[in-house]
Design a protein around this motif. Sequence first.
Motif, PDB file in Angstrom:
ATOM      1  N   UNK A   1      45.436  28.648  54.751  1.00  0.00           N
ATOM      2  CA  UNK A   1      44.457  27.692  54.229  1.00  0.00           C
ATOM      3  C   UNK A   1      45.086  26.894  53.094  1.00  0.00           C
ATOM      4  N   UNK A   2      44.886  25.569  53.113  1.00  0.00           N
ATOM      5  CA  UNK A   2      45.400  24.673  52.080  1.00  0.00           C
ATOM      6  C   UNK A   2      44.210  24.176  51.264  1.00  0.00           C
ATOM      7  N   UNK A   3      44.057  24.737  50.105  1.00  0.00           N
ATOM      8  CA  UNK A   3      42.825  24.555  49.336  1.00  0.00           C
ATOM      9  C   UNK A   3      43.060  23.602  48.164  1.00  0.00           C
ATOM     10  N   UNK A   4      42.359  22.479  48.167  1.00  0.00           N
ATOM     11  CA  UNK A   4      42.466  21.498  47.091  1.00  0.00           C
ATOM     12  C   UNK A   4      41.389  21.729  46.035  1.00  0.00           C
ATOM     13  N   UNK A   5      41.684  21.281  44.819  1.00  0.00           N
ATOM     14  CA  UNK A   5      40.732  21.427  43.719  1.00  0.00           C
ATOM     15  C   UNK A   5      40.972  20.306  42.717  1.00  0.00           C
ATOM     16  N   UNK A   6      39.979  20.067  41.877  1.00  0.00           N
ATOM     17  CA  UNK A   6      40.093  19.080  40.804  1.00  0.00           C
ATOM     18  C   UNK A   6      40.054  19.814  39.474  1.00  0.00           C
ATOM     19  N   UNK A   7      41.018  19.491  38.617  1.00  0.00           N
ATOM     20  CA  UNK A   7      41.126  20.114  37.298  1.00  0.00           C
ATOM     21  C   UNK A   7      40.559  19.163  36.243  1.00  0.00           C
ATOM     22  N   UNK A   8      39.756  19.712  35.348  1.00  0.00           N
ATOM     23  CA  UNK A   8      39.216  18.948  34.232  1.00  0.00           C
ATOM     24  C   UNK A   8      39.668  19.573  32.918  1.00  0.00           C
ATOM     25  N   UNK A   9      39.953  18.723  31.935  1.00  0.00           N
ATOM     26  CA  UNK A   9      40.292  19.216  30.606  1.00  0.00           C
ATOM     27  C   UNK A   9      39.060  19.793  29.914  1.00  0.00           C
ATOM     28  N   UNK A  10      37.903  19.481  30.430  1.00  0.00           N
ATOM     29  CA  UNK A  10      36.634  19.980  29.908  1.00  0.00           C
ATOM     30  C   UNK A  10      36.403  21.402  30.405  1.00  0.00           C
ATOM     31  N   UNK A  11      36.048  22.325  29.507  1.00  0.00           N
ATOM     32  CA  UNK A  11      35.783  23.703  29.894  1.00  0.00           C
ATOM     33  C   UNK A  11      34.451  23.861  30.609  1.00  0.00           C
ATOM     34  N   UNK A  12      34.260  25.032  31.228  1.00  0.00           N
ATOM     35  CA  UNK A  12      33.054  25.259  32.023  1.00  0.00           C
ATOM     36  C   UNK A  12      31.772  25.199  31.204  1.00  0.00           C
TER      37      UNK A  12
ATOM     38  N   UNK B   1      31.121  23.600  28.354  1.00  0.00           N
ATOM     39  CA  UNK B   1      30.809  22.225  27.978  1.00  0.00           C
ATOM     40  C   UNK B   1      30.394  21.401  29.193  1.00  0.00           C
ATOM     41  N   UNK B   2      31.049  21.660  30.343  1.00  0.00           N
ATOM     42  CA  UNK B   2      30.671  20.953  31.564  1.00  0.00           C
ATOM     43  C   UNK B   2      29.218  21.229  31.923  1.00  0.00           C
ATOM     44  N   UNK B   3      28.790  22.475  31.782  1.00  0.00           N
ATOM     45  CA  UNK B   3      27.393  22.841  32.039  1.00  0.00           C
ATOM     46  C   UNK B   3      26.463  22.076  31.103  1.00  0.00           C
ATOM     47  N   UNK B   4      26.794  22.067  29.816  1.00  0.00           N
ATOM     48  CA  UNK B   4      25.949  21.399  28.833  1.00  0.00           C
ATOM     49  C   UNK B   4      25.871  19.896  29.102  1.00  0.00           C
ATOM     50  N   UNK B   5      26.916  19.320  29.668  1.00  0.00           N
ATOM     51  CA  UNK B   5      26.924  17.890  29.972  1.00  0.00           C
ATOM     52  C   UNK B   5      26.265  17.583  31.314  1.00  0.00           C
TER      53      UNK B   5
END
Length: 467
Positions: free
Chosen positions: A160-171, A173-177
């Motif tokens: 399986x070739x699994x792609x993902x997106x990385x954010x400099x924002x932590x989880x 803070x991402x939830x709060x936003x």
Amino acid sequence: MTTLNNLDRLTPAVTTTRNERMLTVEQLRAGILADEIDTVVLGFTDMQGRLQGKLLHGRFFLDSVLAHGTEGCNYLLAVDVEMNTVDGYEITSWEKGYGDMLFELDLATIRLLPHRAGTALIQCDLALTDGSPVRVSPREILRVQAERAASLGFTALAGTELEFVVFATGYEEAWERGYRGLVPANQYNVDYSLLGSARVEPLLREIRNTMYRAGMDVESAKGECNLGQHEIAFKYADVLTTADNHTVYKTSAKEIAHQHGQSITFMAKPNEREGNSCHVHMSLRGLGGEIVFWEDGRRTPLYDSFIAGVLATMREFTLFYAPNINSYKRFVKGSFAPTSVAWGLDNRTCAVRLVGHGPSARMENRLPGGDVNPYLTLAAMLAGGLHGVERGLGLEPETLGNAYESGAPTVPTTLRDARDALAASEVAVDAFGEDVVAHYLHYADVEVEAFDAAITDWELRRGFERL
């Protein structure tokens, strides 16, 4: 199945490991007694493809769990993403009291989790309290198809070739936003860009090396098209090992990103740019490792029938390739996410792309996204391919050129449509059983009903003031 509950189902894997980086029972015991391992995680994969389970103290594990496993509530295969109990599942309900199911230890899967101090993981099968397997468990569904292949004289291999997106924002803070306005780890398209990969390399390197130490065979990492999008590839293995590794990797990558103050998403379509794919490569070998897809410099009739079976069942099995509402947002014309049920030689516009020759001959299913449950996806591919082999299906002509413009049949465009296609599938009932099909139809019904009841940002933005 390597379990200490049902001795008649033991395999030699109890006393061996998948490779030298994984642990035997005795190595695990020694690590616990030497206070090098203090936590043993028992995990299984739920309907949504998540690794769920318990964290046990090492000494308690040795004294009370190693010999007979443990238990967990059977509602874990009857909840939605939010962990809400959902009516309508045959396996369990309020009326049935939400009893236990057994966690049966697969002792071939013992591995260290290097990013978690003093921690080892064992993946589990699930059984009813009478000892019979939980048929709707994703791992069991894949096991049944692997055993079906073995009964025909084949071993199924996959990667399986699994792609993902990385954010400099932590989880957090991402939830709060509300997951809006997150900062991507790259600000431009970094497909194959060494400079772009280098920007994220501290995280990528730790994931690669951690997964290698956890028993996986890491191949490479590369940038992708979306902002902050990357892929880490692992070597192929038998289908059950591949699904096990996929699940551990996906969970661990999120944990490692969190340790870096970053976040990763495997959503099929996290924003309006390119989605996250999970291209799946699959082939068959003989039980002794013999090449069966290639002979005398060309594809074998077996290979063609396998491909034909995957194509013939692709619309019916799309729910297992695209299991969420968001999955269908990825199917955009001209996006490298396929929409046409077609095959081609090294043609990335087709749902099925044939690559390699000789020992490397394999089919690539480009339909799944990063949100798939790997056990269900691999089970669906294998069931479809074996359907073609058992019935000797002929392979339709290759699609040349742009498959988006070919006029070929297209995959379902919504979860509701995919649910209805599975509901009408006689092949699915024959392959998986009525109980399994009914379970996952209800899974789709729950998701569709929840989405239909939600008020989206799109509706508010268009209608709050102006309508």
